[in-house]
Design a protein around this motif. Structure first.
Motif, PDB file in Angstrom:
ATOM      1  N   ASN A 165       0.852  -1.188   0.000  1.00  0.00           N
ATOM      2  CA  ASN A 165       0.000   0.000   0.000  1.00  0.00           C
ATOM      3  C   ASN A 165       0.891   1.241   0.000  1.00  0.00           C
ATOM      4  O   ASN A 165       1.166   1.817   1.057  1.00  0.00           O
ATOM      5  CB  ASN A 165      -0.922   0.003   1.219  1.00  0.00           C
ATOM      6  CG  ASN A 165      -1.839   1.229   1.245  1.00  0.00           C
ATOM      7  OD1 ASN A 165      -1.876   2.017   0.289  1.00  0.00           O
ATOM      8  ND2 ASN A 165      -2.566   1.403   2.336  1.00  0.00           N
ATOM      9  N   ASP A 167       0.298   4.160  -0.600  1.00  0.00           N
ATOM     10  CA  ASP A 167      -0.368   5.386  -0.167  1.00  0.00           C
ATOM     11  C   ASP A 167      -0.456   5.515   1.355  1.00  0.00           C
ATOM     12  O   ASP A 167      -0.969   6.505   1.870  1.00  0.00           O
ATOM     13  CB  ASP A 167      -1.784   5.453  -0.755  1.00  0.00           C
ATOM     14  CG  ASP A 167      -1.768   5.575  -2.273  1.00  0.00           C
ATOM     15  OD1 ASP A 167      -0.873   6.260  -2.798  1.00  0.00           O
ATOM     16  OD2 ASP A 167      -2.644   4.985  -2.937  1.00  0.00           O
ATOM     17  N   ASN A 200      -5.863   4.683   4.466  1.00  0.00           N
ATOM     18  CA  ASN A 200      -4.425   4.810   4.234  1.00  0.00           C
ATOM     19  C   ASN A 200      -3.727   5.538   5.374  1.00  0.00           C
ATOM     20  O   ASN A 200      -2.531   5.825   5.297  1.00  0.00           O
ATOM     21  CB  ASN A 200      -4.144   5.548   2.929  1.00  0.00           C
ATOM     22  CG  ASN A 200      -4.610   4.758   1.726  1.00  0.00           C
ATOM     23  OD1 ASN A 200      -4.556   3.532   1.723  1.00  0.00           O
ATOM     24  ND2 ASN A 200      -5.077   5.452   0.695  1.00  0.00           N
ATOM     25  N   ALA A 204      -4.022   1.532   8.554  1.00  0.00           N
ATOM     26  CA  ALA A 204      -3.273   0.673   7.621  1.00  0.00           C
ATOM     27  C   ALA A 204      -2.111  -0.037   8.315  1.00  0.00           C
ATOM     28  O   ALA A 204      -1.586  -1.022   7.800  1.00  0.00           O
ATOM     29  CB  ALA A 204      -2.748   1.492   6.448  1.00  0.00           C
TER      30      ALA A 204
END
Length: 238
Positions: A165, A167, A200, A204
């Motif tokens: 991820n 982001d 995000n 996360a």
């Protein structure tokens, strides 16, 4: 002892792909990896690019991957990463950030994410009559660990979440959010929740603890992130 430095080389302006160049360097076990890099730069290859500043583990500018682990070159001794004469030390740039040249990475996105959490004190509207915001020792202790961050980017590079991820805000930004959220003089939790309470954002983080393991300042990063998660839930009444 003689060591072998296997150094990542890449200049996006001239190179089509990266490579590793090898340099043989004489070093003492108590020398720092930074000393060996400076020897290469001064005596063998002046085109080698890397950052350094204070050389005392305070500025964080010489963070890089040494033998596969995020470290500060100025705090890493040769004996920490090489045991015998002729041993090889692998030196690479931090991950998850574009390479500017060799061991230098572009921190623009890293710092942009850091700025998103408002990394500064948001005090009450009116200052105390004394003009000072007084804290007790206990109140200071609540934020002491988080204030040690030097923005070296080691935790950001080591974070497994960013591999899947890209982001994700990243652990460094979250540490600075914690530093101010738990500051008794700060009133910016609600403002920061708008950034943190996102897929995000803080949620996360999967508690891999890799950030904590590599932090050169010994900050308990994962613990601080979980403290902030609980505080957000508390504020939302969950």
């Amino acid at each position: 002892m003689q060591i072998e430095l296997k150094i990542f080389r890449y200049n996006p302006e001239t190179d089509s792909e990266s490579r590793f160049d090898t340099y043989k360097v004489e070093a003492q076990p108590t020398d720092r990896v930074l000393d060996s890099l400076m020897h290469v730069y001064r005596n063998e290859d002046g085109s080698l690019a890397f950052r350094k500043s204070c050389a005392h583990g305070v500025c964080g500018s010489d963070a890089m991957r040494i033998n596969g682990r995020e470290r500060l070159a100025c705090k890493t001794l040769i004996k920490d990463v090489a045991e015998a004469d002729g041993d090889s030390i692998l030196i690479e740039p931090l991950r998850h950030l574009p390479v500017q040249k060799d061991l230098m990475v572009d921190q623009s996105e890293f710092l942009a994410r850091f700025k998103k959490i408002s990394p500064y004190l948001i005090p009450v509207d009116k200052a105390p009559e004394s003009g000072e915001y007084i804290q007790s020792q206990l109140q200071r202790d609540a934020i002491d660990d988080a204030t040690k961050c030097i923005n070296c980017g080691a935790c950001y590079s080591a974070c497994p979440v960013l591999e899947i991820n890209p982001d994700f805000l990243g652990p460094a930004a979250l540490v600075h959010a914690t530093r101010f959220i738990f500051d008794s003089r700060d009133t910016g939790l609600d403002e920061r929740i708008a950034v943190l309470d996102q897929p995000n954002g803080i949620w996360a983080c999967d508690n891999h603890f890799e950030c904590t393991k590599v932090c050169p300042r010994g900050i308990k990063i994962t613990k601080l992130i979980n403290m902030t998660k609980r505080e957000i839930k508390k504020r939302k009444g969950e």
